[in-house]
Design a protein around this motif. Sequence first.
Motif, PDB file in Angstrom:
ATOM      1  N   GLY A  90       0.813  -1.211   0.000  1.00  0.00           N
ATOM      2  CA  GLY A  90       0.000   0.000   0.000  1.00  0.00           C
ATOM      3  C   GLY A  90       0.842   1.253   0.000  1.00  0.00           C
ATOM      4  O   GLY A  90       2.048   1.217  -0.212  1.00  0.00           O
ATOM      5  N   ARG A  91       0.200   2.396   0.252  1.00  0.00           N
ATOM      6  CA  ARG A  91       0.895   3.684   0.261  1.00  0.00           C
ATOM      7  C   ARG A  91       1.540   4.001   1.603  1.00  0.00           C
ATOM      8  O   ARG A  91       2.301   4.947   1.708  1.00  0.00           O
ATOM      9  N   ASP A  92       1.221   3.231   2.634  1.00  0.00           N
ATOM     10  CA  ASP A  92       1.790   3.428   3.971  1.00  0.00           C
ATOM     11  C   ASP A  92       3.318   3.324   3.885  1.00  0.00           C
ATOM     12  O   ASP A  92       3.837   2.386   3.273  1.00  0.00           O
ATOM     13  N   PRO A  93       4.062   4.258   4.484  1.00  0.00           N
ATOM     14  CA  PRO A  93       5.527   4.202   4.428  1.00  0.00           C
ATOM     15  C   PRO A  93       6.106   2.931   5.054  1.00  0.00           C
ATOM     16  O   PRO A  93       7.231   2.542   4.746  1.00  0.00           O
ATOM     17  N   ALA A  95       4.929  -0.041   4.534  1.00  0.00           N
ATOM     18  CA  ALA A  95       4.596  -1.173   3.669  1.00  0.00           C
ATOM     19  C   ALA A  95       5.852  -1.737   3.020  1.00  0.00           C
ATOM     20  O   ALA A  95       6.822  -1.021   2.779  1.00  0.00           O
ATOM     21  N   ALA A  96       5.838  -3.041   2.738  1.00  0.00           N
ATOM     22  CA  ALA A  96       6.965  -3.685   2.050  1.00  0.00           C
ATOM     23  C   ALA A  96       7.054  -3.178   0.615  1.00  0.00           C
ATOM     24  O   ALA A  96       8.141  -3.005   0.072  1.00  0.00           O
ATOM     25  N   ALA A  97       5.917  -2.956  -0.018  1.00  0.00           N
ATOM     26  CA  ALA A  97       5.865  -2.376  -1.359  1.00  0.00           C
ATOM     27  C   ALA A  97       5.145  -1.034  -1.220  1.00  0.00           C
ATOM     28  O   ALA A  97       3.926  -0.980  -1.194  1.00  0.00           O
ATOM     29  N   VAL A  98       5.917   0.032  -1.094  1.00  0.00           N
ATOM     30  CA  VAL A  98       5.337   1.364  -0.936  1.00  0.00           C
ATOM     31  C   VAL A  98       4.915   1.859  -2.312  1.00  0.00           C
ATOM     32  O   VAL A  98       5.744   2.047  -3.197  1.00  0.00           O
ATOM     33  N   LEU A  99       3.612   2.037  -2.496  1.00  0.00           N
ATOM     34  CA  LEU A  99       3.049   2.452  -3.780  1.00  0.00           C
ATOM     35  C   LEU A  99       2.547   3.883  -3.683  1.00  0.00           C
ATOM     36  O   LEU A  99       1.457   4.209  -4.167  1.00  0.00           O
ATOM     37  N   ASP A 100       3.338   4.751  -3.060  1.00  0.00           N
ATOM     38  CA  ASP A 100       2.961   6.153  -2.892  1.00  0.00           C
ATOM     39  C   ASP A 100       2.957   6.824  -4.257  1.00  0.00           C
ATOM     40  O   ASP A 100       3.904   6.693  -5.033  1.00  0.00           O
ATOM     41  N   GLY A 101       1.882   7.497  -4.562  1.00  0.00           N
ATOM     42  CA  GLY A 101       1.740   8.163  -5.851  1.00  0.00           C
ATOM     43  C   GLY A 101       0.713   7.481  -6.734  1.00  0.00           C
ATOM     44  O   GLY A 101       0.282   8.039  -7.727  1.00  0.00           O
ATOM     45  N   ASP A 102       0.328   6.255  -6.392  1.00  0.00           N
ATOM     46  CA  ASP A 102      -0.717   5.556  -7.138  1.00  0.00           C
ATOM     47  C   ASP A 102      -2.044   5.900  -6.479  1.00  0.00           C
ATOM     48  O   ASP A 102      -2.321   5.485  -5.363  1.00  0.00           O
ATOM     49  N   ASP A 103      -2.870   6.685  -7.159  1.00  0.00           N
ATOM     50  CA  ASP A 103      -4.134   7.156  -6.589  1.00  0.00           C
ATOM     51  C   ASP A 103      -5.164   6.052  -6.414  1.00  0.00           C
ATOM     52  O   ASP A 103      -6.202   6.260  -5.796  1.00  0.00           O
ATOM     53  N   PHE A 104      -4.902   4.864  -6.955  1.00  0.00           N
ATOM     54  CA  PHE A 104      -5.850   3.762  -6.852  1.00  0.00           C
ATOM     55  C   PHE A 104      -5.482   2.788  -5.743  1.00  0.00           C
ATOM     56  O   PHE A 104      -6.090   1.735  -5.605  1.00  0.00           O
ATOM     57  N   GLY A 107      -3.777   3.281   1.736  1.00  0.00           N
ATOM     58  CA  GLY A 107      -2.608   3.270   2.618  1.00  0.00           C
ATOM     59  C   GLY A 107      -2.268   1.856   3.047  1.00  0.00           C
ATOM     60  O   GLY A 107      -1.129   1.417   2.970  1.00  0.00           O
ATOM     61  N   ARG A 108      -3.255   1.127   3.518  1.00  0.00           N
ATOM     62  CA  ARG A 108      -3.109  -0.284   3.881  1.00  0.00           C
ATOM     63  C   ARG A 108      -4.030  -1.054   2.943  1.00  0.00           C
ATOM     64  O   ARG A 108      -5.166  -1.325   3.275  1.00  0.00           O
ATOM     65  N   HIS A 109      -3.521  -1.397   1.777  1.00  0.00           N
ATOM     66  CA  HIS A 109      -4.343  -1.943   0.705  1.00  0.00           C
ATOM     67  C   HIS A 109      -4.540  -3.454   0.825  1.00  0.00           C
ATOM     68  O   HIS A 109      -5.667  -3.942   0.800  1.00  0.00           O
ATOM     69  N   ALA A 110      -3.435  -4.195   0.932  1.00  0.00           N
ATOM     70  CA  ALA A 110      -3.515  -5.658   0.963  1.00  0.00           C
ATOM     71  C   ALA A 110      -2.425  -6.206   1.876  1.00  0.00           C
ATOM     72  O   ALA A 110      -1.416  -5.550   2.120  1.00  0.00           O
ATOM     73  N   MET A 111      -2.657  -7.433   2.353  1.00  0.00           N
ATOM     74  CA  MET A 111      -1.692  -8.090   3.230  1.00  0.00           C
ATOM     75  C   MET A 111      -1.419  -9.484   2.676  1.00  0.00           C
ATOM     76  O   MET A 111      -2.344 -10.227   2.349  1.00  0.00           O
TER      77      MET A 111
END
Length: 164
Positions: A90-93, A95-104, A107-111
């Motif tokens: 997710g976008r959370d800093p 996260a293992a895969a930080v996807l900051d900048g992806d509007d879709f 913050g905590r998208h998937a686990m």
Amino acid sequence: MVDQALLLLRIGVLVLLYLFVWRIARTAIRDVRGSSESMILSPGHGFDPKPPPAAVPVMPATPGRLVVVASDILPLGAAVVLDQPEVLLGRDPRAAAVLDGDDFVSGRHAMVRARGGAPTVTDLGSTNGTYVNGERIAAETPLHEGDEVAVGSTRMIYEPGATP
């Protein structure tokens, strides 16, 4: 007398209208915030009083990974190593895969979790969903070699690790 009855009837209808609008607003706010109310059951009505012991995740000797095959954020070929019992996407800093900048992406998208050596992916209530092999998932879904996980604009392929 008739005028007074009509006035009372108008006031009654107005009160009912306000109560109706208040109830809708309260329900909408509760849905947005997430329900904080819980259902309390008395013992013996639906749940075992002693939950089973939590299973300890078994991690393979060489952890699996999610390899990026398409993304607007991450470079192609980048890998998210599944070396922890829980790996956040997710976008959370944190996260293992930080996807900051992806509007879709939330913050905590998937686990991704280790379950008996085999990973599973769970959507964490994201707005746009998490997809495995093109299907939106609604529950914890096991990952198999070659499965594609899509989070926002990022698509990743699961590669298992070597087991002992």
